[in-house]
Write a protein that holds these residues in place. Structure first.
Motif, PDB file in Angstrom:
ATOM      1  N   GLU A 206     -14.954   4.342   2.902  1.00  0.00           N
ATOM      2  CA  GLU A 206     -14.806   4.940   3.343  1.00  0.00           C
ATOM      3  C   GLU A 206     -15.476   5.314   3.918  1.00  0.00           C
ATOM      4  O   GLU A 206     -15.118   5.938   6.040  1.00  0.00           O
ATOM      5  N   CYS A 207     -16.341   6.347   3.708  1.00  0.00           N
ATOM      6  CA  CYS A 207     -17.335   7.052   4.534  1.00  0.00           C
ATOM      7  C   CYS A 207     -18.202   6.674   4.618  1.00  0.00           C
ATOM      8  O   CYS A 207     -18.863   5.415   4.388  1.00  0.00           O
ATOM      9  N   LEU A 208     -18.794   7.719   5.812  1.00  0.00           N
ATOM     10  CA  LEU A 208     -20.395   6.466   6.778  1.00  0.00           C
ATOM     11  C   LEU A 208     -21.634   7.204   6.766  1.00  0.00           C
ATOM     12  O   LEU A 208     -22.574   6.530   6.362  1.00  0.00           O
ATOM     13  N   ASP A 209     -21.654   8.123   5.422  1.00  0.00           N
ATOM     14  CA  ASP A 209     -22.319   8.521   5.036  1.00  0.00           C
ATOM     15  C   ASP A 209     -22.909   7.659   3.808  1.00  0.00           C
ATOM     16  O   ASP A 209     -22.583   8.134   2.596  1.00  0.00           O
ATOM     17  N   PHE A 210     -24.444   6.910   3.170  1.00  0.00           N
ATOM     18  CA  PHE A 210     -24.504   6.272   2.239  1.00  0.00           C
ATOM     19  C   PHE A 210     -25.784   6.659   1.619  1.00  0.00           C
ATOM     20  O   PHE A 210     -26.673   6.809   2.040  1.00  0.00           O
ATOM     21  N   SER A 211     -25.527   6.399   0.442  1.00  0.00           N
ATOM     22  CA  SER A 211     -26.568   6.757  -0.843  1.00  0.00           C
ATOM     23  C   SER A 211     -26.892   6.149  -2.041  1.00  0.00           C
ATOM     24  O   SER A 211     -25.552   6.276  -2.833  1.00  0.00           O
ATOM     25  N   ILE A 212     -27.892   5.389  -2.225  1.00  0.00           N
ATOM     26  CA  ILE A 212     -28.267   4.871  -3.461  1.00  0.00           C
ATOM     27  C   ILE A 212     -29.502   4.986  -4.176  1.00  0.00           C
ATOM     28  O   ILE A 212     -30.410   5.612  -3.432  1.00  0.00           O
ATOM     29  N   GLU A 213     -29.608   5.082  -5.612  1.00  0.00           N
ATOM     30  CA  GLU A 213     -30.663   5.322  -6.308  1.00  0.00           C
ATOM     31  C   GLU A 213     -31.693   4.125  -6.067  1.00  0.00           C
ATOM     32  O   GLU A 213     -31.055   2.912  -6.083  1.00  0.00           O
ATOM     33  N   ALA A 214     -32.749   4.361  -5.683  1.00  0.00           N
ATOM     34  CA  ALA A 214     -33.453   3.141  -5.157  1.00  0.00           C
ATOM     35  C   ALA A 214     -33.759   2.609  -6.550  1.00  0.00           C
ATOM     36  O   ALA A 214     -33.436   0.674  -5.995  1.00  0.00           O
ATOM     37  N   GLU A 215     -33.938   2.350  -7.284  1.00  0.00           N
ATOM     38  CA  GLU A 215     -33.514   1.467  -8.255  1.00  0.00           C
ATOM     39  C   GLU A 215     -32.736   0.946  -9.246  1.00  0.00           C
ATOM     40  O   GLU A 215     -32.580  -0.052  -9.740  1.00  0.00           O
ATOM     41  N   VAL A 216     -31.514   1.230  -8.728  1.00  0.00           N
ATOM     42  CA  VAL A 216     -29.990   0.859  -9.047  1.00  0.00           C
ATOM     43  C   VAL A 216     -30.110  -0.077  -7.699  1.00  0.00           C
ATOM     44  O   VAL A 216     -29.845  -1.365  -8.367  1.00  0.00           O
ATOM     45  N   MET A 217     -30.652   0.328  -6.211  1.00  0.00           N
ATOM     46  CA  MET A 217     -30.785  -0.727  -5.284  1.00  0.00           C
ATOM     47  C   MET A 217     -31.273  -2.129  -6.151  1.00  0.00           C
ATOM     48  O   MET A 217     -30.943  -2.907  -6.250  1.00  0.00           O
ATOM     49  N   ASP A 218     -32.659  -1.895  -6.489  1.00  0.00           N
ATOM     50  CA  ASP A 218     -33.287  -2.833  -6.879  1.00  0.00           C
ATOM     51  C   ASP A 218     -32.890  -4.150  -8.292  1.00  0.00           C
ATOM     52  O   ASP A 218     -32.661  -5.134  -7.890  1.00  0.00           O
ATOM     53  N   SER A 219     -32.254  -2.961  -8.767  1.00  0.00           N
ATOM     54  CA  SER A 219     -31.344  -3.715  -9.940  1.00  0.00           C
ATOM     55  C   SER A 219     -30.360  -4.970  -9.245  1.00  0.00           C
ATOM     56  O   SER A 219     -30.112  -5.714 -10.042  1.00  0.00           O
ATOM     57  N   MET A 220     -29.878  -4.485  -9.164  1.00  0.00           N
ATOM     58  CA  MET A 220     -28.779  -4.879  -8.480  1.00  0.00           C
ATOM     59  C   MET A 220     -28.946  -6.303  -7.178  1.00  0.00           C
ATOM     60  O   MET A 220     -28.352  -8.021  -7.680  1.00  0.00           O
ATOM     61  N   LEU A 221     -30.246  -6.175  -6.452  1.00  0.00           N
ATOM     62  CA  LEU A 221     -30.322  -6.760  -6.015  1.00  0.00           C
ATOM     63  C   LEU A 221     -30.916  -7.869  -6.917  1.00  0.00           C
ATOM     64  O   LEU A 221     -31.085  -9.360  -6.400  1.00  0.00           O
ATOM     65  N   SER A 222     -31.743  -7.762  -7.486  1.00  0.00           N
ATOM     66  CA  SER A 222     -32.404  -8.670  -8.670  1.00  0.00           C
ATOM     67  C   SER A 222     -31.877  -9.659  -9.290  1.00  0.00           C
ATOM     68  O   SER A 222     -32.014 -11.434  -9.650  1.00  0.00           O
ATOM     69  N   LYS A 223     -30.354  -8.771  -9.562  1.00  0.00           N
ATOM     70  CA  LYS A 223     -29.378  -9.560 -10.449  1.00  0.00           C
ATOM     71  C   LYS A 223     -29.146 -11.204  -9.461  1.00  0.00           C
ATOM     72  O   LYS A 223     -28.109 -12.171  -9.629  1.00  0.00           O
ATOM     73  N   LYS A 224     -29.154 -10.669  -7.977  1.00  0.00           N
ATOM     74  CA  LYS A 224     -28.536 -11.235  -7.405  1.00  0.00           C
ATOM     75  C   LYS A 224     -29.945 -12.524  -6.323  1.00  0.00           C
ATOM     76  O   LYS A 224     -29.843 -12.780  -5.171  1.00  0.00           O
ATOM     77  N   HIS A 225     -30.921 -12.446  -6.993  1.00  0.00           N
ATOM     78  CA  HIS A 225     -32.785 -12.905  -7.167  1.00  0.00           C
ATOM     79  C   HIS A 225     -33.263 -12.428  -5.566  1.00  0.00           C
ATOM     80  O   HIS A 225     -33.323 -13.538  -4.912  1.00  0.00           O
ATOM     81  N   MET A 226     -32.321 -11.146  -4.999  1.00  0.00           N
ATOM     82  CA  MET A 226     -33.292 -11.210  -4.067  1.00  0.00           C
ATOM     83  C   MET A 226     -33.635  -9.833  -3.905  1.00  0.00           C
ATOM     84  O   MET A 226     -33.704  -9.280  -5.307  1.00  0.00           O
ATOM     85  N   GLN A 227     -34.878  -9.536  -3.448  1.00  0.00           N
ATOM     86  CA  GLN A 227     -36.598  -8.875  -2.689  1.00  0.00           C
ATOM     87  C   GLN A 227     -35.355  -7.341  -3.021  1.00  0.00           C
ATOM     88  O   GLN A 227     -35.812  -7.321  -1.544  1.00  0.00           O
TER      89      GLN A 227
END
Length: 411
Positions: A206-227
Motif C-alpha cells: 500500500e505504501c509508495l516508499d520501498f526498501s529491501i536489503e540488497a542481499e535479499v533482493m539478490d536471493s529472490m532474483l536468483s531463485k527466478k534465474h534473474m540477475q
C-alpha cells in the motif's frame, strides 16, 4: 405517450423506450409474471438514478395465443389515444398481433424500432412520425444493471474496480511504460512480477516508499534465474523516466514510486497493456471532436447478482477493459503473455450474459504469433465464437493501434 414493449431476454430492448423516449408510461408485455416483476424492479432502479419519471407496468399474455394477444393489445389502444408499439424485441406472435392491430386501428397505432448499432430510430408504421429521442447513450453501470449485475466499486471488497484517473499526466506515463514494455514483453512481465513480489515480501503493497536489503533482493532474483545487476539497470531506467524517484543502491535498495497508479502498473504484469488500450480508446474522437467511446473502464469487476448480497459464493468476473459506444457494450480481454482456450470461454460467457446479441467481444494479444500451431487454433476458435482478435501490438504505431481500436463496435 404510452410505449408498449414486448419482453425480450435482451434487456436493452425492454428498457430502450423508457431511457430514450419522453414517455409517460411503459407497458411491458410478456408471458412470465415472475420475469416481468423481477425485470421491472431493476429497470425502475435505473430510471430513478437518471431522474426519469416514466412509470413501468406489465401485462401477461400467452405468447402462443394469438387471439388473446389481439384482444389485449386492442384494449390498450382503445384506452389510450397516444400509443407506440416498440418492435425492437419480443416473441413472433406478439409482433404478428401488432400487425393485425395496425390494420384494424389504422392511424391510431404508432410503431417504431431501435437500431442501436447506428443510433437510429425507425418509423415502422409508414406515417413518417417517430417519438423524439435522447442520444442513445447507456453507461457501463446501467448496462450491467439491466442484466441484474453490478460493477463493484467498494474498495473494502477484496476484489473491486480500481479507480483509474487517466488524465494527461498518466497518459504520458502510460506511453512511456508501453514503449518499455513492447521492446521486450517477456522481460517487462517478469520484472514487474518480481517487483510486485518484493513489495509483498517487505509488506509494502500500500505504501509508495520501498526498501529491501540488497542481499535479499539478490536471493529472490536468483531463485527466478534473474540477475541482480540487470535488475538494477531496470530500476535505473524507471528512475530515468520519472516512474520511480530517489533510487539508492548500497546495502539496501530503496526508492519511491511516483504515485499509486504508477505503482500498480509496475507491480502487475499485463496492467500496462490494459492501460495503453484504454488510454488510446479514451483519446479517440469522431469528426466533430466528440469522444468516440462514451465510457472506458479498466479492470471492471462485475458481480453477477446484485440482489444476492448475502451469498458467500458469488459469481464475480473481471473484464480487462469495458467500453460503451452509445448503447453497445464492448468487452475486451488483454493478454500480454501466454493464454489458452479457457480465456475465450470466460470472455464469451460474461459478454453474452451482460450484452446478449449487442455485446462486442475483443481479445488483444501481444505474443499470439509466438504460440506456434496453437496460435492458428486460437484464431480459429475466436472466429467461431465471434471474438475479434487484435494482435502484434508491439509492432504497431499509435496511429495503427488507434485505427484498430476505432471500429470495435462494428465487428
Amino acid at each position: 405517450m404510452t410505449i408498449i414493449e414486448f419482453f425480450d431476454k435482451v434487456a436493452l430492448e425492454n428498457i430502450a423506450g423508457a431511457l430514450l423516449c419522453n414517455a409517460d408510461s411503459i407497458i411491458l408485455v410478456g408471458d412470465s409474471r415472475k420475469k416481468l416483476e423481477r425485470s421491472i424492479k431493476v429497470y425502475n432502479s435505473i430510471l430513478k438514478n437518471r431522474g426519469i419519471q416514466t412509470t413501468i407496468s406489465y401485462m401477461t399474455i400467452s405468447r402462443n395465443n394469438l387471439q388473446n394477444i389481439i384482444e389485449v393489445l386492442g384494449s390498450i389502444v382503445e384506452k389510450d389515444d397516444d400509443c407506440v408499439f416498440d418492435l425492437t424485441g419480443g416473441e413472433d406472435l406478439y409482433l404478428v398481433g401488432v400487425g393485425i392491430i395496425m390494420n384494424k386501428y389504422g392511424e391510431r397505432v404508432q410503431c417504431h424500432r431501435f437500431n442501436f448499432n447506428n443510433n437510429t430510430l425507425y418509423d415502422c408504421d409508414a406515417d413518417g412520425n417517430v417519438c423524439s429521442t435522447a442520444p442513445f447513450i447507456i453507461t457501463a453501470e446501467e448496462n450491467i444493471a439491466m442484466y441484474g449485475g453490478t460493477i463493484v466499486k467498494d474498495e473494502t471488497q477484496p476484489l473491486h474496480t480500481f479507480n483509474w484517473n487517466i488524465d494527461e499526466q498518466l497518459s504520458d506515463d502510460i506511453e512511456i511504460m508501453w514503449s518499455l514494455c513492447k521492446s521486450d514483453v517477456g522481460v517487462w512481465n517478469i520484472n514487474t512480477v518480481m517487483l510486485g513480489a518484493m513489495c509483498d515480501f517487505v509488506k509494502c503493497m500500500e505504501c509508495l516508499d520501498f526498501s529491501i536489503e540488497a542481499e535479499v533482493m539478490d536471493s529472490m532474483l536468483s531463485k527466478k534465474h534473474m540477475q541482480y545487476p540487470q535488475y538494477i539497470i531496470f530500476l535505473r531506467l524507471l528512475e530515468k523516466h520519472g516512474l520511480i524517484r530517489s533510487l539508492k543502491v548500497d546495502k539496501n535498495v530503496s526508492f519511491s514510486f511516483k504515485n499509486r497508479q504508477i505503482k500498480r502498473c509496475l507491480t502487475l504484469a499485463g496492467q500496462i497493456l490494459e492501460l495503453i488500450v484504454a488510454s488510446r480508446m479514451k483519446s479517440l474522437t469522431d469528426s466533430e471532436g466528440i469522444p468516440l467511446y462514451n465510457e472506458v473502464i479498466v479492470g471492471a469487476v462485475i458481480d453477477w447478482d446484485r440482489s444476492d448480497e448475502d451469498n458467500a459464493y458469488r459469481t464475480i468476473n473481471e473484464i480487462d477493459v469495458l467500453a460503451m459506444k452509445g448503447a453497445i457494450p464492448i468487452f475486451i480481454s488483454c493478454k500480454n503473455g501466454n493464454f489458452d482456450e479457457n480465456e475465450l470461454y470466460k470472455l464469451t460467457t460474461v459478454a453474452d450474459h451482460f450484452g446478449e446479441k449487442y455485446a462486442k467481444k475483443v481479445l488483444i494479444a501481444t505474443k499470439l504469433e509466438k504460440f506456434g500451431l496453437k496460435s492458428d487454433y486460437l484464431r480459429a476458435r475466436m472466429s467461431d465464437m465471434g471474438i475479434r482478435c487484435i494482435e502484434n501490438l508491439t509492432n504497431m504505431t499509435n496511429n495503427q493501434l488507434d485505427n484498430a481500436l476505432s471500429t470495435l463496435w462494428l465487428n
